[in-house]
Design a protein around this motif. Structure first.
Motif, PDB file in Angstrom:
ATOM      1  N   LEU A 146      50.238  20.353 -81.135  1.00 45.67           N
ATOM      2  CA  LEU A 146      50.275  19.859 -82.513  1.00 45.67           C
ATOM      3  C   LEU A 146      49.431  18.600 -82.734  1.00 45.67           C
ATOM      4  N   PRO A 147      49.467  17.594 -81.846  1.00 50.23           N
ATOM      5  CA  PRO A 147      48.599  16.428 -82.080  1.00 50.23           C
ATOM      6  C   PRO A 147      47.109  16.780 -82.081  1.00 50.23           C
ATOM      7  N   LEU A 148      46.704  17.711 -81.223  1.00 52.77           N
ATOM      8  CA  LEU A 148      45.297  18.116 -81.199  1.00 52.77           C
ATOM      9  C   LEU A 148      44.907  18.802 -82.508  1.00 52.77           C
ATOM     10  N   ILE A 149      45.776  19.654 -83.010  1.00 46.50           N
ATOM     11  CA  ILE A 149      45.500  20.319 -84.280  1.00 46.50           C
ATOM     12  C   ILE A 149      45.458  19.308 -85.424  1.00 46.50           C
ATOM     13  N   ALA A 150      46.372  18.348 -85.396  1.00 44.47           N
ATOM     14  CA  ALA A 150      46.375  17.306 -86.431  1.00 44.47           C
ATOM     15  C   ALA A 150      45.071  16.520 -86.414  1.00 44.47           C
ATOM     16  N   LEU A 151      44.559  16.194 -85.225  1.00 45.42           N
ATOM     17  CA  LEU A 151      43.291  15.473 -85.116  1.00 45.42           C
ATOM     18  C   LEU A 151      42.125  16.319 -85.624  1.00 45.42           C
ATOM     19  N   LEU A 152      42.136  17.603 -85.322  1.00 43.87           N
ATOM     20  CA  LEU A 152      41.069  18.484 -85.805  1.00 43.87           C
ATOM     21  C   LEU A 152      41.036  18.518 -87.331  1.00 43.87           C
ATOM     22  N   ILE A 153      42.200  18.533 -87.954  1.00 43.20           N
ATOM     23  CA  ILE A 153      42.259  18.541 -89.416  1.00 43.20           C
ATOM     24  C   ILE A 153      41.857  17.175 -89.979  1.00 43.20           C
ATOM     25  N   PHE A 154      42.382  16.112 -89.389  1.00 38.35           N
ATOM     26  CA  PHE A 154      42.088  14.763 -89.888  1.00 38.35           C
ATOM     27  C   PHE A 154      40.592  14.464 -89.827  1.00 38.35           C
ATOM     28  N   LEU A 155      39.959  14.707 -88.655  1.00 36.07           N
ATOM     29  CA  LEU A 155      38.528  14.421 -88.512  1.00 36.07           C
ATOM     30  C   LEU A 155      37.677  15.425 -89.275  1.00 36.07           C
ATOM     31  N   GLY A 156      38.267  16.555 -89.647  1.00 34.47           N
ATOM     32  CA  GLY A 156      37.527  17.511 -90.457  1.00 34.47           C
ATOM     33  C   GLY A 156      37.383  17.073 -91.898  1.00 34.47           C
ATOM     34  N   VAL A 157      38.383  16.376 -92.410  1.00 36.11           N
ATOM     35  CA  VAL A 157      38.337  15.916 -93.801  1.00 36.11           C
ATOM     36  C   VAL A 157      37.966  14.441 -93.907  1.00 36.11           C
ATOM     37  N   PHE A 158      38.049  13.696 -92.813  1.00 37.26           N
ATOM     38  CA  PHE A 158      37.743  12.265 -92.848  1.00 37.26           C
ATOM     39  C   PHE A 158      37.084  11.847 -91.526  1.00 37.26           C
ATOM     40  N   PRO A 159      35.798  12.200 -91.336  1.00 39.36           N
ATOM     41  CA  PRO A 159      35.112  11.867 -90.080  1.00 39.36           C
ATOM     42  C   PRO A 159      34.587  10.433 -90.005  1.00 39.36           C
ATOM     43  N   GLN A 160      34.788   9.644 -91.065  1.00 42.77           N
ATOM     44  CA  GLN A 160      34.199   8.305 -91.124  1.00 42.77           C
ATOM     45  C   GLN A 160      34.545   7.403 -89.944  1.00 42.77           C
TER      46      GLN A 160
END
Length: 523
Positions: free
Chosen positions: A479-493
Motif C-alpha cells: 500500500l505505501p508503494l502504491i500511494a507513492l506511485l499515485i502521489f508522484l503521478g499527480v504531484f512530481p514537483q
C-alpha cells in the motif's frame, strides 16, 4: 567540523549488517527486527539529507573530503547533487520494504546447526548492499566509486546463489544448479565490465593526475586539462561498457533475467530497483561530466542500443511464460528508456531519465513484490498455473493491477511523467528515435494487460481456490508503494525541483542546449 551526514547515512546500514550477522543463531526473529530498525533509521537519515539539500545551491552539497591513499592521490571524497539525492532517497525508502517482503525467505534454510545462520546472513547482506549503493551515489572520487561499484557484487552474488527462489517445478538439484548458474553469470558479467573500467580509471589518472571529480572539472574549465580526442574516447568506452553491463543495456543484458528469475523476489527488487540504478546514474555523473566530447561522439550508437533495448525487451516480455522473467525483460525495456533520455542530451530527456530511475524503482518494486506474494502462495512462477485470482484474493489482484498499470506508465501514476519527459526530450532532438521508442509503450500495455488477464481473471484454476488474500505485513509493503506511485503521478514537483538544477549542470558539462521549436512566423 560539521557532522558527516553522508558518511553516517552509509555507515549505519554497514554497522547494522555487522550487528545483524552477529545475532545468535536461535534469535533469528531478533535479527529480522534489528535489520528492519536499522533500515528505518537509515531512511530517517536519508530524509534529513533530502531536506537539507538546497536545489538552488552548490552542485555538490554536504561535502566531505579526507586523505585516503596519499601516494596515489586517492581521497575519501563525498558530495551529493540533485540526481544523487533522489536516488539515495529511493534506496533508503525501498530497503525496509525489501526486508518486510523477505521476512520469511531465509527461514526455509534454517537447520539445527548452531553455525549456520541463514536468516542473519540474508538480512545482513541486504543491509551491506544498501550501504554500498548509498555511498556510490555520493562518492565524488572516481577510485572510491570504483571500489564500491565492484564491492557490491560480492553480497549480491551470495544473495542470488545462496538464497535463491524456491518456486521451481523441477527437482531441488536442478533449482540449485540454476541458482548457481545465475549467480556466477551475474558475477562474471559485472566483473568483466569492472575490469575494463579499472583500466579506464587508471588511464584517467595518468592523463589528469587526479581521481577527484571537482579537480578534473576545474582543470577542464580553466583549460589546463589537455586530453587528446582519441584518449577521451577510449576512456569513455571503458567507463560506459561497465555502466552498460550494470544498467543493463542490450546486448550486455542477458545476466538480468537469470538473476531476477532465480533470486528471491525481494532480492530481485534489490537488483533492478536499486543496484542497477548505479549504472545509469554513473552514465550521468561520470561519462557525461568527465568525457563530454566523447559522450556526444558516441550518442548515435548509444541511441540505437537504447532503442533495441526498448523494443527487444518489450517483445521478449510479451512472450514470457514466467512471471518474474517477464518483469525482468520489462525492466530491460525501461532501462532502454532511461539511457535514451540520458543521451538525448536535452534537459527534458535527462530530467525524465532521472525521474524514470526513481519511478521505475517504485513501480517495479510494487509489481514484483506483489507478484512474489502471489508466487509464494501458489509455489509456481508459471503464468499458466494461475487464473481467477481476483475472485478469491481481490486485494492482491487490485494491488497487482495498480503495479502493472504503473509499469505501463498509465497517466496519473508516477512513471507516466518520466516516460513522457523522456519521449519529449528524445523527439525534440531526434524525431525518428522518439517515434520508434513509442513502440515500447504499446508493447508494455500488451504484456502487462495480458499478464493480468491470464493470472487474475477467468475461471478459478486448480490450486487457486483456497488462496488467502494479502496479510497485514504484505499490505504494509504494497500500500505505501502504491500511494507513492499515485502521489508522484499527480504531484512530481518534490522530485523535479531537486533534479532539474542538477540536469542543467550536466547540460553545461556537455555544452548542449535544448533545441528550439520551429514556429512558423505569422503572416
Amino acid at each position: 567540523m560539521s557532522f558527516p551526514l553522508l558518511t553516517a547515512t552509509a555507515a549505519l546500514p554497514a554497522i547494522g549488517a555487522i550487528a545483524t550477522a552477529a545475532v545468535p543463531a536461535a534469535r533469528r526473529t531478533a535479527a529480522k527486527w534489528l535489520a528492519l530498525t536499522v533500515s528505518l533509521a537509515t531512511l530517517v537519515l536519508a530524509g534529513i539529507v533530502f531536506a537539507r539539500f538546497e536545489p538552488g545551491g552548490d552542485r555538490y552539497q554536504l561535502t566531505e573530503s579526507h586523505a585516503w591513499i596519499k601516494d596515489f592521490g586517492v581521497r575519501y571524497e563525498l558530495g551529493v547533487d540533485g540526481i544523487g539525492v533522489a536516488l539515495l532517497a529511493l534506496t533508503a525508502l525501498l530497503i525496509p520494504f525489501v526486508i518486510l517482503a523477505g521476512w520469511h525467505d531465509a527461514d526455509v534454510l534454517e537447520t539445527n546447526s548452531s553455525r549456520w545462520r541463514p536468516t542473519q546472513g540474508f538480512f545482513a547482506l541486504i543491509l551491506m548492499v544498501e550501504a554500498m549503493v548509498i555511498l556510490s551515489f555520493v562518492a565524488t572520487d572516481v577510485f572510491l566509486f570504483y571500489i564500491l561499484f565492484e564491492a557490491m557484487l560480492i553480497p549480491m552474488y551470495f544473495l542470488i546463489g545462496g538464497f535463491g527462489d524456491r518456486a521451481h517445478s523441477g527437482s531441488d538439484e536442478n533449482a540449485a544448479a540454476q541458482r548457481s548458474y545465475a549467480a556466477v553469470k551475474f558475477l562474471l558479467y559485472n566483473l568483466a565490465g569492472g575490469l575494463i573500467m579499472l583500466a579506464a580509471v587508471i588511464g584517467l589518472y595518468v592523463v589528469t593526475g587526479s581521481f577527484s571529480l571537482s579537480e578534473i572539472a576545474e582543470a577542464r574549465a580553466n583549460g589546463s586539462l589537455d586530453m587528446a580526442t582519441s584518449t577521451e574516447r577510449w576512456l569513455f568506452l571503458g567507463f560506459f561498457f561497465a555502466f552498460a553491463v550494470k544498467a543493463p543495456l542490450w546486448p550486455l543484458h542477458t545476466w538480468l533475467p537469470n538473476a531476477m528469475g532465480e533470486a528471491t523476489t525481494p532480492v530481485a527488487v534489490l537488483i533492478t530497483a536499486v543496484v542497477d540504478k548505479v549504472g545509469t546514474f554513473a552514465m550521468l555523473r561520470f561519462c557525461l561530466q568527465l568525457f563530454p566530447e566523447a559522450s556526444k561522439w558516441a550518442t548515435p550508437v548509444i541511441l540505437v542500443l537504447a532503442l533495441i533495448s526498448i523494443v527487444y525487451g518489450a517483445l521478449l516480455a510479451v512472450g514470457q511464460r514466467d512471471i518474474k522473467r517477464l518483469i525482468a525483460y520489462a525492466s530491460i525495456s525501461h532501462f532502454g528508456f532511461i539511457v535514451l533520455g540520458i543521451f538525448a542530451m536535452t534537459s527534458q530527456g535527462q530530467s525524465g531519465a532521472t525521474l524514470y530511475m526513481v519511478n521505475h524503482g517504485l513501480s517495479t518494486a510494487a509489481l514484483m513484490l506483489v507478484a512474489g506474494f502471489l508466487i509464494t502462495r501458489r509455489g509456481s512462477r508459471l503464468i499458466a498455473d494461475y487464473g481467477g485470482v481476483q475472485k478469491v484474493a481481490p486485494v492482491l489482484a487490485g494491488t497487482f493491477l495498480v503495479g502493472g498499470l504503473a509499469t505501463l506508465s498509465l497517466p496519473g501514476l508516477a512513471p507516466f511523467v518520466s516516460e513522457f519527459l523522456v519521449l519529449v526530450g528524445a523527439f525534440s532532438a531526434y524525431p525518428v528515435v522518439g517515434i520508434i521508442a513509442t513502440v515500447g509503450i504499446v508493447l508494455a500495455a500488451l504484456y502487462v494487460l495480458v499478464l493480468y488477464q491470464r493470472t487474475m481473471t477467468g475461471p478459478v484454476r486448480e490450486g487457486i481456490g483456497g488462496m488467502p488474500d494479502l496479510k497485514v505485513r504484505e499490505l504494509a509493503v504494497a500500500l505505501p508503494l502504491i500511494a507513492l506511485l499515485i502521489f508522484l503521478g499527480v504531484f512530481p514537483q518534490p522530485l523535479t525541483e531537486v533534479v532539474n538544477p542538477a540536469v542543467q549542470h550536466t547540460m553545461h558539462d556537455v555544452q548542449k542546449k535544448d533545441p528550439q521549436p520551429e514556429v512558423e512566423a505569422a503572416k
